[in-house]
Motif scaffolding. Structure first.
Motif, PDB file in Angstrom:
ATOM      1  N   UNK A  77      16.425  -0.257  20.916  1.00 12.96           N
ATOM      2  CA  UNK A  77      16.794   0.346  19.734  1.00 12.96           C
ATOM      3  C   UNK A  77      17.462   1.722  19.934  1.00 12.96           C
TER       4      UNK A  77
ATOM      5  N   UNK B 202      12.400   3.597  18.383  1.00 10.78           N
ATOM      6  CA  UNK B 202      13.317   4.306  19.249  1.00 10.78           C
ATOM      7  C   UNK B 202      13.211   4.270  20.627  1.00 10.78           C
ATOM      8  N   UNK B 203      11.833   4.255  21.115  1.00 15.01           N
ATOM      9  CA  UNK B 203      11.246   4.085  22.615  1.00 15.01           C
ATOM     10  C   UNK B 203      11.357   2.837  22.973  1.00 15.01           C
ATOM     11  N   UNK B 204      11.928   1.762  22.338  1.00 17.35           N
ATOM     12  CA  UNK B 204      11.996   0.354  22.698  1.00 17.35           C
ATOM     13  C   UNK B 204      13.103   0.267  23.612  1.00 17.35           C
ATOM     14  N   UNK B 205      12.996  -0.087  24.743  1.00 15.95           N
ATOM     15  CA  UNK B 205      14.114  -0.520  25.853  1.00 15.95           C
ATOM     16  C   UNK B 205      14.195  -1.602  26.521  1.00 15.95           C
ATOM     17  N   UNK B 206      15.152  -2.576  26.296  1.00 19.52           N
ATOM     18  CA  UNK B 206      14.997  -3.653  27.204  1.00 19.52           C
ATOM     19  C   UNK B 206      13.936  -4.511  26.889  1.00 19.52           C
TER      20      UNK B 206
END
Lengths: 267, 440
Positions: B395, B381-385
């Protein structure tokens, strides 16, 4: 000397105090055998030399303390530069495709961890090549060279990584050079002799003046012991009681473990 | 008085000695196993909340794909390549993750709930299972694999599921993620393509029993309605008579026909429609589930002019890593070019899982590891760009990682298949889920 500079601070103090006190006791015993007249004459002469001997001891130990403290401070600066180079490599690798960036940063974290935890003891034993950091740096070099030979990595990122790696290698060599330097034995021996001469002089003066003035000699004995202990304590930045701080390396290792250099990880 | 006091002191001393002894024995027990002392607090509290990977033991990752389909095989090859690249090289030798081998437990989803149930049981029987990459078919995930793995707190990351229902907040299972696009985007682009050609009477053939087909069809009808078009759905269930389906389509007098059904029915229905003079010249669009080499081979010249929608392949070519390193490695391993779009999503899915494992584990590389299952989800969930092969991935809580997707329409024979060097793109549009939410 290596053994002495690696002692913990309490043991070092105990050792220097014991050495100086034993030496002083020997001098007292030897001087007490002299006649009163002889002691009076010697006391008068010794009083005239107190200033000269004190100055000599102060200059010698001051010079040594200054030199060794400068070395310790330089070692700290080098460690700071090493942490900065690790950080720069971390930032530069962020421009790579994620699988490569993660791999580089994982290796960097392992390298920084090895530096923060085991490198100093390897340096203390003069076996820097046995440290896991040695193999870690070799792995990083190989990985960056391989990336440089590929078509896809952004040239700026590769150039920046190369620079950072060069800095890492350079600071490591500098650190190893600092670790291999010892306390100048001749100068330290001269300081010890000057210190013992000063103590002997002080004891002669005190014996002439009477027991009530013994505290002057005791003060000088303690000061000489502390001075010598201080020199020994700061003269080994990677094994003595006053070591170069590993905090910058532990800090950057923690940042790498926390994915601080991975731009896609939400903080 | 003094004697009483002395006795009391002795009693206190004995009691204190007993307490110290009990304390020491207790602490020795707690520390007797290195597992207990080294494990994070959450793992000691509830051992099932973590996966312990001992020294020399592998990290188990499941794959749940339909390898009988091209997209399943495409995904499988890409996942193998991701494991190969764990050492930073596509050299045919698997790398390690945190100093541990990665063992892929390969299972088939069979594009059906029944096969998936058997396969997921096989996977779940491995207590060290950390995550699963799959499924290929949305129908294998929706209410089946997504629920089963979420219940066990095992992330299921799909490279190929596109049905909107899987990430619908009302149905979404918390450990389900996907790197493939949400068909809400594909449907909206397809509808925009139809609107750009001024086709308003649109007929969709979808399989009501297949979540991928039916949900894409419905999303297309909804999007067409927003564009002032009229959408009609004709059912094409598995095993249906292609002639009957084609007749039902012809009865709607369509300006465009959209097939969201899967092979072999989509190929058979398309052949009948293209052979019937009444519908032969009606523009036809097929979704990526049907748009492959087989379709072109089986229809031959009849396929000319048939449109196919799917991810815009030209974007992949802009990625230097994909173009200069990944593609060569893919060709070496598979012996051919990627036959579908899903290899990029699958490589990304595997990388996201590896990255999350790195961030959710504690312990020294190569030593004993503890992977916290909840942390694994949080890490995803901490995956960004994330700059993946398939695009930027972020996510979100509803499980969608592909937020912004470029979908293209290709015209046969210029579809982006393995044998097609330069696909014939006739329309391309990038849309985000946020834009679609705003439009709703």
């Amino acid at each position: 000397m290596t053994f002495l500079t690696g002692l913990p601070v309490v043991w070092l103090l105990a050792f220097t105090l014991a050495f100086v006190v034993l030496g002083s006791a020997g001098m007292v015993v030897a001087l007490s055998r002299a006649s009163k007249e002889g002691r009076d004459n010697a006391g008068a002469t010794a009083a005239a030399y107190m200033t000269a001997l004190g100055s000599l001891f102060a200059i010698l130990t001051g010079f040594l303390i200054n030199t060794e403290y400068s070395t310790l401070r330089h070692a700290n600066e080098v460690v700071g530069q090493e942490a900065a180079a690790i950080s720069q490599l971390g930032y530069a690798s962020a421009g790579l495709p994620p699988p490569d960036a993660v791999l580089i940063q994982q290796r960097l974290a392992t390298y920084a961890d090895a530096l923060a935890t085991v490198e100093w003891s390897a340096l203390a034993d003069n076996r820097s090549e046995s440290s896991p950091a040695f193999a870690g740096l070799a792995g990083l070099q190989a990985q960056v060279v391989r990336l440089g030979s590929e078509e896809y990595p952004p040239p700026d990122a590769v150039a920046s990584m190369r620079d950072a790696l060069q800095d890492l290698t350079q600071t490591r060599r500098e650190r190893i050079a600092i670790a291999s330097q010892g306390l100048p034995a001749a100068l330290f021996a001269l300081s010890v002799i000057a210190g013992l001469a000063l103590i002997a002089n002080a004891i002669v003066v005190a014996m002439r003046a009477g027991h009530r003035y013994a505290y002057v000699a005791i003060g000088i004995i303690v000061l000489v012991a502390l001075d010598l202990a201080a020199i020994l304590a700061i003269s080994a930045p990677f094994r003595g009681p006053f070591q170069a701080s590993t905090a910058p390396l532990a800090g950057v290792a923690q940042e790498l473990r926390d994915s601080a250099y991975l731009p896609w990880v939400r903080k | 008085m003094r004697r009483a006091s002395a006795r009391r002191q002795v009693a206190w001393a004995v009691a204190a000695a007993v307490v110290v002894a009990v304390g020491l024995s207790g602490s020795a027990g707690a520390a007797s196993g290195p597992v207990a002392s080294a494990a994070p607090k959450a793992c000691r509290r509830d051992p099932s909340a973590c996966v312990r990977v001992g020294i020399g033991q592998p990290i188990y990752i499941g794959t749940l794909l339909d390898r009988t389909q091209l997209n399943g095989r495409d995904s499988s090859t890409a996942i193998d390549l991701a494991v190969d690249y764990l050492d930073g090289q596509f050299n045919g030798v698997d790398g390690t993750l945190l100093g541990h081998r990665v063992v892929l437990l390969d299972q088939e989803d069979g594009c059906s709930a029944a096969t998936t149930r058997v396969s997921q049981q096989q996977l779940l029987s491995e207590p060290g299972l950390v995550a699963v990459i799959g499924t290929t078919c949305s129908s294998a995930a929706l209410g089946v694999a997504d629920a089963a793995f979420s219940e066990k707190h095992i992330p299921l990351v799909s490279p190929a599921n596109t049905a909107p229902g899987l990430t619908d907040p009302a149905k979404h299972q918390s450990y389900y993620f996907r790197t493939s696009w949400n068909d809400k985007i594909q449907a909206a682009v397809d509808a925009n393509f139809a609107a750009s050609r001024k086709w308003s009477q649109l007929t969709v053939v979808s399989n009501p029993d297949d979540s991928y087909s039916s949900q894409l069809g419905q999303a297309f009808v909804d999007a067409a309605r927003r564009n002032q078009g009229r959408g009609t759905v004709v059912d094409g269930p598995k095993g249906a008579d292609p002639q009957a389906v084609a007749a039902a389509v012809a009865a709607t007098d369509p300006e465009m026909i959209y097939l969201t059904i899967l092979p072999p029915l989509c190929i058979d229905v398309a052949r009948v429609l293209r052979s019937d003079p009444a519908t032969a010249n009606v523009p036809m669009l097929v979704s990526e589930g049907c748009a492959d080499e087989n379709f072109l081979q089986k229809l031959g010249p009849l396929s000319d002019g048939v449109y196919a929608s799917g991810p815009d392949f030209s974007f992949y070519g802009e990625n230097d890593f994909y173009r200069t390193a990944f593609l060569d490695a893919y060709r070496r391993r598979a012996g051919n070019d990627p036959p579908t779009a899903f290899h990029a999503q699958a490589f990304d899915a595997a990388q996201l899982v590896f990255d999350a494992i790195r961030r959710a584990s504690s312990g020294k590389p190569g030593g004993e590891l503890y992977i916290e299952r909840r942390k694994l989800r949080t890490a995803l969930l901490r995956t960004t760009n994330y700059p993946g092969l398939s695009g930027l991935l972020t996510c979100t809580e509803d499980g969608d990682c592909a937020q912004d997707v470029r979908i293209a329409i290709y015209e046969a024979p210029g579809w982006p298949t393995a044998s097609q060097a330069s696909p014939d793109k006739v329309f391309s549009q990038s849309l985000s889920l946020a834009q679609l939410r705003a439009a709703d």
